[in-house]
Design a protein around this motif. Structure first.
Motif, PDB file in Angstrom:
ATOM      1  N   LEU A 115       0.826  -1.205   0.000  1.00 18.25           N
ATOM      2  CA  LEU A 115       0.000   0.000   0.000  1.00 18.25           C
ATOM      3  C   LEU A 115       0.863   1.259   0.000  1.00 18.25           C
ATOM      4  O   LEU A 115       1.968   1.276   0.556  1.00 18.25           O
ATOM      5  N   GLN A 116       0.324   2.317  -0.592  1.00 11.83           N
ATOM      6  CA  GLN A 116       0.964   3.616  -0.468  1.00 11.83           C
ATOM      7  C   GLN A 116       0.852   4.087   0.977  1.00 11.83           C
ATOM      8  O   GLN A 116      -0.055   3.696   1.714  1.00 11.83           O
ATOM      9  N   GLU A 117       1.754   4.964   1.368  1.00 12.90           N
ATOM     10  CA  GLU A 117       1.851   5.352   2.781  1.00 12.90           C
ATOM     11  C   GLU A 117       0.555   5.914   3.357  1.00 12.90           C
ATOM     12  O   GLU A 117       0.162   5.548   4.474  1.00 12.90           O
ATOM     13  N   PRO A 118      -0.197   6.758   2.653  1.00  9.74           N
ATOM     14  CA  PRO A 118      -1.469   7.241   3.231  1.00  9.74           C
ATOM     15  C   PRO A 118      -2.462   6.107   3.497  1.00  9.74           C
ATOM     16  O   PRO A 118      -3.155   6.112   4.527  1.00  9.74           O
ATOM     17  N   ALA A 148      12.485 -12.490   3.734  1.00 11.15           N
ATOM     18  CA  ALA A 148      13.169 -13.462   2.879  1.00 11.15           C
ATOM     19  C   ALA A 148      12.529 -13.584   1.504  1.00 11.15           C
ATOM     20  O   ALA A 148      13.198 -13.959   0.532  1.00 11.15           O
ATOM     21  N   LEU A 149      11.235 -13.245   1.399  1.00 10.45           N
ATOM     22  CA  LEU A 149      10.512 -13.433   0.144  1.00 10.45           C
ATOM     23  C   LEU A 149      10.644 -12.249  -0.807  1.00 10.45           C
ATOM     24  O   LEU A 149      10.441 -12.403  -2.020  1.00 10.45           O
ATOM     25  N   VAL A 150      10.977 -11.071  -0.289  1.00  9.42           N
ATOM     26  CA  VAL A 150      10.953  -9.841  -1.082  1.00  9.42           C
ATOM     27  C   VAL A 150      12.366  -9.251  -1.157  1.00  9.42           C
ATOM     28  O   VAL A 150      13.069  -9.189  -0.132  1.00  9.42           O
ATOM     29  N   PRO A 151      12.809  -8.807  -2.332  1.00  8.15           N
ATOM     30  CA  PRO A 151      14.113  -8.132  -2.423  1.00  8.15           C
ATOM     31  C   PRO A 151      14.174  -6.940  -1.479  1.00  8.15           C
ATOM     32  O   PRO A 151      13.198  -6.186  -1.351  1.00  8.15           O
ATOM     33  N   PRO A 152      15.288  -6.745  -0.811  1.00  7.77           N
ATOM     34  CA  PRO A 152      15.366  -5.681   0.211  1.00  7.77           C
ATOM     35  C   PRO A 152      14.997  -4.297  -0.304  1.00  7.77           C
ATOM     36  O   PRO A 152      14.390  -3.502   0.430  1.00  7.77           O
ATOM     37  N   HIS A 153      15.337  -3.988  -1.564  1.00  8.50           N
ATOM     38  CA  HIS A 153      15.068  -2.642  -2.066  1.00  8.50           C
ATOM     39  C   HIS A 153      13.571  -2.371  -2.249  1.00  8.50           C
ATOM     40  O   HIS A 153      13.154  -1.212  -2.383  1.00  8.50           O
ATOM     41  N   MET A 154      12.735  -3.441  -2.223  1.00  9.68           N
ATOM     42  CA  MET A 154      11.294  -3.264  -2.383  1.00  9.68           C
ATOM     43  C   MET A 154      10.569  -3.075  -1.056  1.00  9.68           C
ATOM     44  O   MET A 154       9.406  -2.662  -1.042  1.00  9.68           O
ATOM     45  N   LEU A 155      11.235  -3.371   0.041  1.00  9.83           N
ATOM     46  CA  LEU A 155      10.592  -3.243   1.347  1.00  9.83           C
ATOM     47  C   LEU A 155      10.368  -1.771   1.676  1.00  9.83           C
ATOM     48  O   LEU A 155      11.244  -0.938   1.439  1.00  9.83           O
ATOM     49  N   PRO A 156       9.202  -1.436   2.224  1.00  4.60           N
ATOM     50  CA  PRO A 156       8.884  -0.020   2.451  1.00  4.60           C
ATOM     51  C   PRO A 156       9.635   0.547   3.650  1.00  4.60           C
ATOM     52  O   PRO A 156      10.102  -0.194   4.528  1.00  4.60           O
ATOM     53  N   PRO A 157       9.747   1.885   3.727  1.00  8.61           N
ATOM     54  CA  PRO A 157      10.314   2.519   4.924  1.00  8.61           C
ATOM     55  C   PRO A 157       9.485   2.152   6.152  1.00  8.61           C
ATOM     56  O   PRO A 157       8.263   2.073   6.084  1.00  8.61           O
ATOM     57  N   GLY A 158      10.162   1.917   7.247  1.00 10.68           N
ATOM     58  CA  GLY A 158       9.458   1.561   8.477  1.00 10.68           C
ATOM     59  C   GLY A 158       9.216   0.080   8.632  1.00 10.68           C
ATOM     60  O   GLY A 158       8.633  -0.356   9.648  1.00 10.68           O
TER      61      GLY A 158
END
Length: 383
Positions: A115-118, A148-158
């Motif tokens: 989801l987008q942050e808002p 482990a399932l998602v590339p680190p660069h795709m993980l959201p802030p927080g």
């Protein structure tokens, strides 16, 4: 207009809820809402339903060009795609190796973290489950699996264990099931969800075992808005009265209802129906039985309306003992083993009641005089 029918309020002992902002007529659509979050109920559902709108798929379907595991029913749905973190996890193939009890919460987390942050803030503003999750769904393990399932660069802030735990607590108390198409040959207990959806305003609807409203989904209807939730009034509701739905089939027995509400939602129901049924005697009070409630007797055909009156000494109940029997005659669908809720169709343009009821499970339509017939016959307008 549905938009002016409800207002949110803090209710003593019940948390946030929705009250009638004006007098509401039976059958009125009092809430229509798009999902904030929509995600597949299981990996097994992916080949059968569009991963964007969750309509039933018919060949030819367009596979997702990235993960190839999801499919879409139309070019517009393919363009809308599906949650990006979920797509990435499906591309790697690791999600399919997760244990089955972990797949559902993982599907939720991968979709929520997309989801987008808002929108994520809105999700986090909803009420949380107060009971601990099962050992198969503990937040630290699921958090590690998402990482482990998602590339680190795709993980959201927080992204953190605490945020994962907070999200999981929202899912358990705020998600609505969008069910697979009704098939009369499939027993009620074997019906499955095709998807889950979170509707922030509908999530404020509290539970009552004798609800005054019920919700519909029309996932396979054509056109836009097929995953919107639609809430209709079962009967007239006066201004200021709380609007409630039932969180499960209305035919459930007292013991099962209390167990489910306590385990999944963290409260004990004290509605009028529960107050009556809590006074009913146990089998072993007079007969030396096994201690099960009398309301746990099942029909030979598997139907269990929780209302069967027992004959014999010490086991009969009068109408005074169960004053709400009319509710089940009028609002509980008796088409096969459906046990859905019958809600009136919206009032006619001249304001008169429609006198036609629709089941929110099987979709059957009934005239009012068929429902109120003395023999309780099941002559329906549609099969």
């Amino acid at each position: 207009m549905a938009g002016d029918a409800l207002r949110a309020a803090d209710l003593p002992g019940r948390g946030r809820g929705l009250l009638a902002a004006r007098n509401i007529r039976e059958g009125e659509v009092i809430l229509t809402e798009q999902p904030l979050l929509l995600y597949p109920a299981s990996l097994a559902a992916l080949p059968s339903f569009c991963s964007a709108c969750f309509r039933s798929l018919s060949a030819p379907a367009s596979p997702c060009p990235s993960c190839r595991a999801a499919a879409f029913c139309s070019p517009s749905c393919a363009a809308a795609s599906h949650p990006r973190l979920l797509c990435a996890a499906l591309s790697g193939g690791g999600l399919a190796s997760a244990a089955e009890p972990q797949q559902e919460p993982l599907l939720f987390l991968l979709s929520a973290y997309s989801l987008q942050e808002p929108s994520l803030r809105v999700l986090l503003s909803l009420s949380s489950a107060t009971t601990p999750p099962s050992t198969d769904q503990d937040p630290p393990s699921l958090h590690a699996m998402v990482a482990a399932l998602v590339p680190p660069h795709m993980l959201p802030p927080g992204f953190s264990p605490d945020l994962t735990a907070a999200l999981l607590a929202k899912d358990r108390t705020n998600s609505f099931s969008i069910m697979e198409p009704y098939r009369p040959e499939v027993p009620l207990e074997l019906r499955k969800a095709r998807a889950y959806a979170v509707y922030p305003r509908a999530a404020l609807l509290n539970h009552d075992c004798l609800p005054n409203a019920c919700h519909f989904d029309y996932a396979d209807r054509p056109g836009p808005g097929n995953t919107d939730i639609v809430v209709r009034a079962l009967h007239d509701i006066t201004e200021g009265r709380e609007v409630c739905i039932s969180y499960f089939a209305a035919n459930w027995q007292y013991k099962d209802r209390q167990c489910r509400l306590l385990e999944d939602y963290g409260f004990q129901c004290e509605c009028e129906r529960c107050q009556v049924e809590s006074k009913w005697k146990l089998d072993d009070d007079n007969e030396g039985g096994d201690g099960d409630d009398k309301m746990e007797e099942e029909d030979e055909d598997g139907g269990d309306d929780g209302m069967e009156q027992e004959d014999g000494d010490g086991g009969s109940y009068s109408e005074d003992d169960f004053p709400h029997a009319f509710f089940f005659v009028r609002y509980l669908c008796n088409h096969g083993d459906c046990y859905g809720m019958l809600a009136p169709l919206p009032p006619l343009p001249n304001g008169e009641p429609s006198r036609v009821f629709e089941c929110n499970v099987c979709g059957n339509l009934k005239n009012e005089d068929e429902i109120d017939a003395p023999d309780g016959g099941d002559s329906s307008m549609a099969d």
